[in-house]
Design a protein around this motif. Structure first.
Motif, PDB file in Angstrom:
ATOM      1  N   UNK A  11     -36.630  34.019 -32.720  1.00  0.00           N
ATOM      2  CA  UNK A  11     -37.697  33.229 -33.320  1.00  0.00           C
ATOM      3  C   UNK A  11     -38.707  32.800 -32.265  1.00  0.00           C
ATOM      4  N   UNK A  12     -38.214  32.395 -31.091  1.00  0.00           N
ATOM      5  CA  UNK A  12     -39.107  31.976 -30.009  1.00  0.00           C
ATOM      6  C   UNK A  12     -40.008  33.129 -29.578  1.00  0.00           C
ATOM      7  N   UNK A  13     -39.431  34.340 -29.497  1.00  0.00           N
ATOM      8  CA  UNK A  13     -40.228  35.499 -29.091  1.00  0.00           C
ATOM      9  C   UNK A  13     -41.329  35.785 -30.103  1.00  0.00           C
ATOM     10  N   UNK A  14     -40.984  35.695 -31.390  1.00  0.00           N
ATOM     11  CA  UNK A  14     -41.987  35.937 -32.426  1.00  0.00           C
ATOM     12  C   UNK A  14     -43.129  34.935 -32.322  1.00  0.00           C
ATOM     13  N   UNK A  15     -42.780  33.660 -32.211  1.00  0.00           N
ATOM     14  CA  UNK A  15     -43.814  32.624 -32.142  1.00  0.00           C
ATOM     15  C   UNK A  15     -44.610  32.731 -30.856  1.00  0.00           C
ATOM     16  N   UNK A  16     -43.951  33.068 -29.740  1.00  0.00           N
ATOM     17  CA  UNK A  16     -44.635  33.141 -28.449  1.00  0.00           C
ATOM     18  C   UNK A  16     -45.646  34.278 -28.424  1.00  0.00           C
ATOM     19  N   UNK A  17     -45.260  35.441 -28.906  1.00  0.00           N
ATOM     20  CA  UNK A  17     -46.186  36.571 -28.919  1.00  0.00           C
ATOM     21  C   UNK A  17     -47.347  36.326 -29.874  1.00  0.00           C
ATOM     22  N   UNK A  47     -39.957  42.492 -37.246  1.00  0.00           N
ATOM     23  CA  UNK A  47     -39.081  42.623 -36.088  1.00  0.00           C
ATOM     24  C   UNK A  47     -37.614  42.710 -36.469  1.00  0.00           C
ATOM     25  N   UNK A  48     -37.218  42.062 -37.581  1.00  0.00           N
ATOM     26  CA  UNK A  48     -35.792  41.972 -37.914  1.00  0.00           C
ATOM     27  C   UNK A  48     -35.401  42.672 -39.201  1.00  0.00           C
ATOM     28  N   UNK A  73     -36.870  29.112 -43.347  1.00  0.00           N
ATOM     29  CA  UNK A  73     -35.647  29.606 -43.985  1.00  0.00           C
ATOM     30  C   UNK A  73     -35.691  31.120 -44.075  1.00  0.00           C
ATOM     31  N   UNK A  74     -34.630  31.773 -43.628  1.00  0.00           N
ATOM     32  CA  UNK A  74     -34.548  33.221 -43.768  1.00  0.00           C
ATOM     33  C   UNK A  74     -34.199  33.568 -45.205  1.00  0.00           C
ATOM     34  N   UNK A  75     -34.591  34.767 -45.633  1.00  0.00           N
ATOM     35  CA  UNK A  75     -34.309  35.211 -46.994  1.00  0.00           C
ATOM     36  C   UNK A  75     -32.972  35.931 -47.013  1.00  0.00           C
ATOM     37  N   UNK A 120     -27.390  41.232 -35.929  1.00  0.00           N
ATOM     38  CA  UNK A 120     -26.859  42.020 -34.821  1.00  0.00           C
ATOM     39  C   UNK A 120     -27.333  43.468 -34.909  1.00  0.00           C
ATOM     40  N   UNK A 121     -27.977  43.926 -33.833  1.00  0.00           N
ATOM     41  CA  UNK A 121     -28.450  45.298 -33.758  1.00  0.00           C
ATOM     42  C   UNK A 121     -29.712  45.583 -34.549  1.00  0.00           C
ATOM     43  N   UNK A 122     -30.316  44.538 -35.162  1.00  0.00           N
ATOM     44  CA  UNK A 122     -31.481  44.778 -36.020  1.00  0.00           C
ATOM     45  C   UNK A 122     -32.781  44.336 -35.360  1.00  0.00           C
ATOM     46  N   UNK A 123     -32.689  43.507 -34.316  1.00  0.00           N
ATOM     47  CA  UNK A 123     -33.903  42.916 -33.776  1.00  0.00           C
ATOM     48  C   UNK A 123     -34.725  43.940 -33.003  1.00  0.00           C
ATOM     49  N   UNK A 124     -36.001  44.069 -33.362  1.00  0.00           N
ATOM     50  CA  UNK A 124     -36.928  44.985 -32.706  1.00  0.00           C
ATOM     51  C   UNK A 124     -38.079  44.170 -32.152  1.00  0.00           C
ATOM     52  N   UNK A 125     -38.019  43.874 -30.841  1.00  0.00           N
ATOM     53  CA  UNK A 125     -39.024  43.005 -30.237  1.00  0.00           C
ATOM     54  C   UNK A 125     -40.421  43.592 -30.359  1.00  0.00           C
ATOM     55  N   UNK A 126     -40.526  44.941 -30.373  1.00  0.00           N
ATOM     56  CA  UNK A 126     -41.839  45.553 -30.458  1.00  0.00           C
ATOM     57  C   UNK A 126     -42.503  45.264 -31.796  1.00  0.00           C
TER      58      UNK A 126
END
Length: 435
Positions: A11-17, A47-48, A73-75, A120-126
């Motif tokens: 979440x921090x990465x998403x908001x920071x970018x 990303x997720x 809240x996540x869906x 787990x294994x789903x996060x795509x920072x790009x």
């Protein structure tokens, strides 16, 4: 706590970018609060692969840059939620196209274990840096991407639906190394907290744990291997830790009463922090003196030569080795070289606990002439059972007929060994014919 922190970091990465791109193109595009909320949700999902609803969002550059997200809240069937997330970026770094966050604050989050595991294994920072906003921007991470992490009332819900609230404060050095860190159970007395203090620039931390009215202090070392994996090791020494208070701190009930002392080693190896937690292994050589076992009455079990439930056994001392190994189905606890002593009896044996179910064996010696009676340990930690196995029970009956007292114990031991040699009755039964 490391597992929920993986989601927090995402979440921090998403908001920071998002904030980095917005600040860089500030003169070209000034998003409204509604647009900001929608953009954060869209980038998180990209990303997720999991949707994120943002109740409200607000950003400001004065007196210092800040982004505030509320009611997230996540869906998911059991959503991950957060009452408030505050990101404070370093504006000078953003102008230089570097991601640098002065502080990330998260308040009132709820993290169900199954929902966190779904990432787990789903996060795509790009996927966070969507084309259009960051297109053509050569973004890099600052030497310290996040300077401070602050958590308040972050609730972790484990596999047994036990909800525990935590607070945390972490100051980071380069390479995501904590310079100082404190993790504590929120609102607990006596306190349950872990503190880390980095020793110079080394990957070594002084480790201070206050738990159960005692301490569990030592040192922790992190080693980066040639293959890029990370190895974690720790040497700790529990002193004066009340076992009941220790387990109560984490919503558990204790089968043993007394104060624990000993030595603990911790080791794990993994590609990231999440894998380190999933592979965590500990070994504790412990002594509890005096000790009381709840749910076990050794003397009653020996004399009745049958199934015994309930009762208490007071001991002068209880010692042994406890190995814990984290796994996908829960943490396995293995007790070995267990020795219990009192003025009435001595006992030795081993046991395994998984998801609070007991499986083990004990040999109990009473000073009144009954020696070496083998007992099977079963049931659960909440309702333990002591009994003789089938072969041992038969041997005990034969031994009692030949020579009461000592003969009962000798017969039980012989019956137990014969059962091990030839297998139980269940093993010798022919397989059932198919219908």
């Amino acid at each position: 706590m490391t597992r929920p922190l993986r989601w927090i970091a995402g979440l921090a990465a998403a908001a920071a970018l998002l904030l980095g791109g917005g600040a860089l193109l500030l003169n070209l595009w000034l998003p409204t609060d509604g647009e900001l909320a929608a953009e954060v949700g869209a980038r998180f999902q990209k990303a997720s692969g999991i949707g994120l609803k943002v109740g409200s969002a607000h950003w400001s550059l004065r007196p210092s840059p800040v982004v505030v997200l509320s009611d997230l809240a996540t869906e998911q069937p059991a959503p991950i939620t957060a009452r408030r997330v505050v990101i404070r970026p370093r504006l000078a770094a953003l102008w230089g196209r570097r991601i640098a966050i002065e502080s990330l604050e998260i308040e009132g989050a709820v993290l169900p274990r199954a929902s966190v595991r779904a990432f787990r294994g789903r996060w795509n920072a790009e996927g966070v840096g969507a084309p259009g906003l960051l297109a053509g921007a050569a973004w890099t991470l600052a030497e310290v991407p996040l300077a401070r992490l602050r958590l308040r009332d972050v609730v972790w819900i484990d596999r047994r639906e036990i909800a525990l609230a935590y607070d945390a404060d972490v100051l980071f050095d380069p390479g995501w190394r904590p310079r100082e860190a404190e993790l504590r159970r929120a609102g607990l007395t006596p306190p349950a907290r872990l503190r880390l203090e980095r020793e110079g620039g080394q990957d070594r931390w002084r480790t201070l744990i206050d738990i159960g009215g005692g301490t569990w202090n030592g040192s922790t070392v992190l080693q980066v291997l040639d293959n890029g994996r990370v190895r974690l090791g720790a040497e700790l020494e529990p002193r004066g830790v009340d076992v009941v208070a220790l387990l109560r701190s984490f919503g558990r009930h204790a089968a043993v009463e007394g104060k624990l002392g000993g030595q603990t080693t911790v080791d794990a190896e993994g590609a990231d922090a999440g894998e380190l937690v999933r592979r965590l292994h500990t070994r504790t050589r412990f002594t509890i003196a005096p000790a009381t076992l709840n749910g076990f009455d050794f003397a009653k079990a020996v004399r009745s030569a049958g199934i015994s439930r309930g009762g208490r056994t007071s001991l002068d001392s209880l010692s042994g080795i406890l190995d814990t190994q984290a796994g996908e189905d829960g943490t396995v606890l293995r007790y070995s070289a267990v020795k219990a002593r009192s003025g009435v009896l001595t006992a030795s044996g081993s046991a395994t606990v998984l998801n609070r179910r007991l499986d083990g064996e004990l040999a109990v010696d009473l000073v009144d002439g009954v020696v070496g009676v083998p007992l099977k340990v079963g049931g659960t930690l909440d309702a333990p059972e002591l009994s003789l196995t089938g072969g041992a029970l038969t041997g005990a009956a034969v031994g009692s007929a030949v020579l009461p007292g000592v003969g009962t114990a000798i017969g039980a031991r012989i019956g137990q060994q014969m059962e091990r040699l030839f297998g139980s009755d269940d093993k010798k039964k022919p397989p059932a014919k198919p219908h």
